[in-house]
Design an enzyme around this catalytic site. Sequence first.
Site, short mmCIF file in Angstrom:
data_model
loop_
_atom_site.label_atom_id
_atom_site.label_comp_id
_atom_site.label_asym_id
_atom_site.label_seq_id
_atom_site.Cartn_x
_atom_site.Cartn_y
_atom_site.Cartn_z
N SER A 155 0.83 -1.20 0.00
CA SER A 155 0.00 0.00 0.00
C SER A 155 0.87 1.26 0.00
O SER A 155 1.69 1.44 -0.89
CB SER A 155 -0.95 -0.05 1.19
OG SER A 155 -1.96 0.94 1.10
N ASP A 250 -10.23 -3.08 -5.23
CA ASP A 250 -9.33 -2.15 -4.54
C ASP A 250 -9.17 -0.92 -5.42
O ASP A 250 -8.84 -1.03 -6.61
CB ASP A 250 -7.97 -2.84 -4.32
CG ASP A 250 -6.95 -1.96 -3.60
OD1 ASP A 250 -7.31 -0.86 -3.15
OD2 ASP A 250 -5.79 -2.40 -3.49
N HIS A 280 -8.37 -4.58 -0.62
CA HIS A 280 -7.12 -3.98 -0.16
C HIS A 280 -6.80 -4.48 1.25
O HIS A 280 -7.67 -4.53 2.12
CB HIS A 280 -7.27 -2.46 -0.14
CG HIS A 280 -5.99 -1.73 0.09
ND1 HIS A 280 -5.07 -1.51 -0.91
CD2 HIS A 280 -5.47 -1.17 1.21
CE1 HIS A 280 -4.04 -0.84 -0.41
NE2 HIS A 280 -4.25 -0.64 0.88
#
Length: 315
Positions: A155, A250, A280
Amino acid sequence: MPKYSISKEFYPYARFSPPIRNPRMAAAMGEKMRPPRWIWQDREIDVSRQTIPGCGGDPVEVLFFSPKMQEQDLPCLLYCHGGGFFFGGAPYHYRLAKTYALQTPCKVAFIQYRLAPKHPFPIPAEDCFAALLWVRGNARMLGINPDNIAVGGDSAGGNLAAAVCQMARDRLEPVPRFQLLIYPFTDCRLNSDSNRRFTDTPMWNAHLSKMMVAGYLPDRNCPNIAYASPLEATDFSGLPPAYIETAEFDCLHDDGTAYGQALEQAGVAVELWETTGTVHGFDIAENAPTTRLAVARRIAYMRKSFIGDNMTANP
């Protein structure tokens, strides 16, 4: 909320939305996050602390995860945890660090970079780059092979890992052996199709990404924008090989795909995996079969890239 075909493996996370309203609130929550106590008592790994000079010479802590009964000159994965640039590492990040260290095997240098919005760009990215230089410069003391250091992150941490690779190339430092980018955030422009589509997905969504950018990059006119938004680079050549993994539902899905395509077009070797039925941060569900397979693939890639081991990825 629209019904997405999210796998039942990820219940109850498929119903979770972070209760974040603004960067200030996120920062207050993130400041409370600390490494879990178990890492200091684990029977399989040793964890040590090093305080290094980060951006501007200010102190930054790095945690080193090492297999017990370790060999000298192990490879090292410099890991940048996710958390929207606001949060410290979550408990599952530390468990993944342990898994990577044991099953590769390697040392994992887990960087406690400083957090936004108190420390916006470029501080987190420069902290991570400083950690790369420090680990390489002190590799022998740490039991690390200085020629076998890679970077990884998930991320926001994937953003930082990609930025570190670009910094190393641009500043004429040896680039990392590879970059391990897990559902990475690579584009602060937030104009991808997945960002437009996934405005209400669980775990993370486009509205949260907008807030993240506001806290991390308050000035888009800053120099070296590519170090905050790696997909905005004008040159992708000379960067290290990449393992890139995306999640189906996501808002950052297309960030990973587009970054992989940009690297490939520049002649960089890329291994790109799209996990299906996932959201995610899906690997927070550590025992889900999809997570186990994804983690096995990551470790197989690391083993192949570090030591030439063609290990098969099995869950």
